[in-house]
Design an enzyme around this catalytic site. Structure first.
Site, mmCIF file in Angstrom:
data_model
loop_
_atom_site.group_PDB
_atom_site.id
_atom_site.type_symbol
_atom_site.label_atom_id
_atom_site.label_comp_id
_atom_site.label_asym_id
_atom_site.label_seq_id
_atom_site.Cartn_x
_atom_site.Cartn_y
_atom_site.Cartn_z
ATOM 1 N N ARG A 23 0.831 -1.216 0.000
ATOM 2 C CA ARG A 23 0.000 0.000 0.000
ATOM 3 C C ARG A 23 0.861 1.260 0.000
ATOM 4 O O ARG A 23 0.567 2.217 -0.710
ATOM 5 C CB ARG A 23 -0.958 0.007 1.190
ATOM 6 C CG ARG A 23 -2.041 -1.072 1.090
ATOM 7 C CD ARG A 23 -2.855 -1.166 2.352
ATOM 8 N NE ARG A 23 -1.951 -1.476 3.474
ATOM 9 C CZ ARG A 23 -2.250 -1.271 4.760
ATOM 10 N NH1 ARG A 23 -3.409 -0.763 5.103
ATOM 11 N NH2 ARG A 23 -1.395 -1.587 5.703
ATOM 12 N N ASN A 41 -6.131 -2.896 2.466
ATOM 13 C CA ASN A 41 -6.068 -4.347 2.603
ATOM 14 C C ASN A 41 -7.477 -4.889 2.747
ATOM 15 O O ASN A 41 -8.355 -4.215 3.293
ATOM 16 C CB ASN A 41 -5.271 -4.735 3.856
ATOM 17 C CG ASN A 41 -3.779 -4.575 3.683
ATOM 18 O OD1 ASN A 41 -3.264 -4.534 2.578
ATOM 19 N ND2 ASN A 41 -3.067 -4.482 4.795
#
Length: 98
Positions: A23, A41
Site C-alpha cells: 500500500r 487491505n
C-alpha cells in the site's frame, strides 16, 4: 466545472501483497503519476482500491499494479473494472484506507 478526459477504475491485486509495504508503494506511485483515489487491505489478503485521473496515467498505474508493486511483493494477478469516464474528481489525493 468538468475536467476533460478524467476516468475512474477499481482494482484488486492478488498474491503476496499484505505485510510487504504494497500500500505504501502504491500511494507513492499513484501520487507520482498525479492520480487520486485510495487503496486498502482486504480480509481476503488482497489489496483493493480505486484510481482517478487521465487515461494514460491510469494505464501506467495498471501496468505497475500488475507487474511491479513493492520490492517484496509477489503479484499473482491484478483485476480491474471497466474504466469509466467521470465529470470530476471524487478524491482530493491518493490515500490508504483502513
Amino acid at each position: 466545472m468538468a475536467t476533460k478526459g478524467l476516468f475512474a477504475v477499481n482494482f484488486e491485486v492478488f498474491g503476496l501483497v499484505q505485510g510487504v509495504y504494497f500500500r505504501k508503494y502504491t500511494v507513492q506511485r499513484a501520487k507520482g503519476l498525479g492520480l487520486r483515489g485510495w487503496c486498502m487491505n482486504t480480509r481476503n489478503r488482497t489489496v483493493q482500491g480505486q484510481l482517478e485521473g487521465p487515461e494514460t496515467k491510469i494505464n501506467e498505474m495498471k501496468v505497475w499494479l500488475e507487474t511491479k508493486g513493492s520490492p517484496s511483493s509477489r503479484i499473482d494477478k491484478a483485476v480491474f473494472s471497466e474504466m469509466k469516464s467521470i465529470e470530476k474528481y471524487s478524491f482530493s489525493d491518493f490515500e490508504v484506507r483502513h
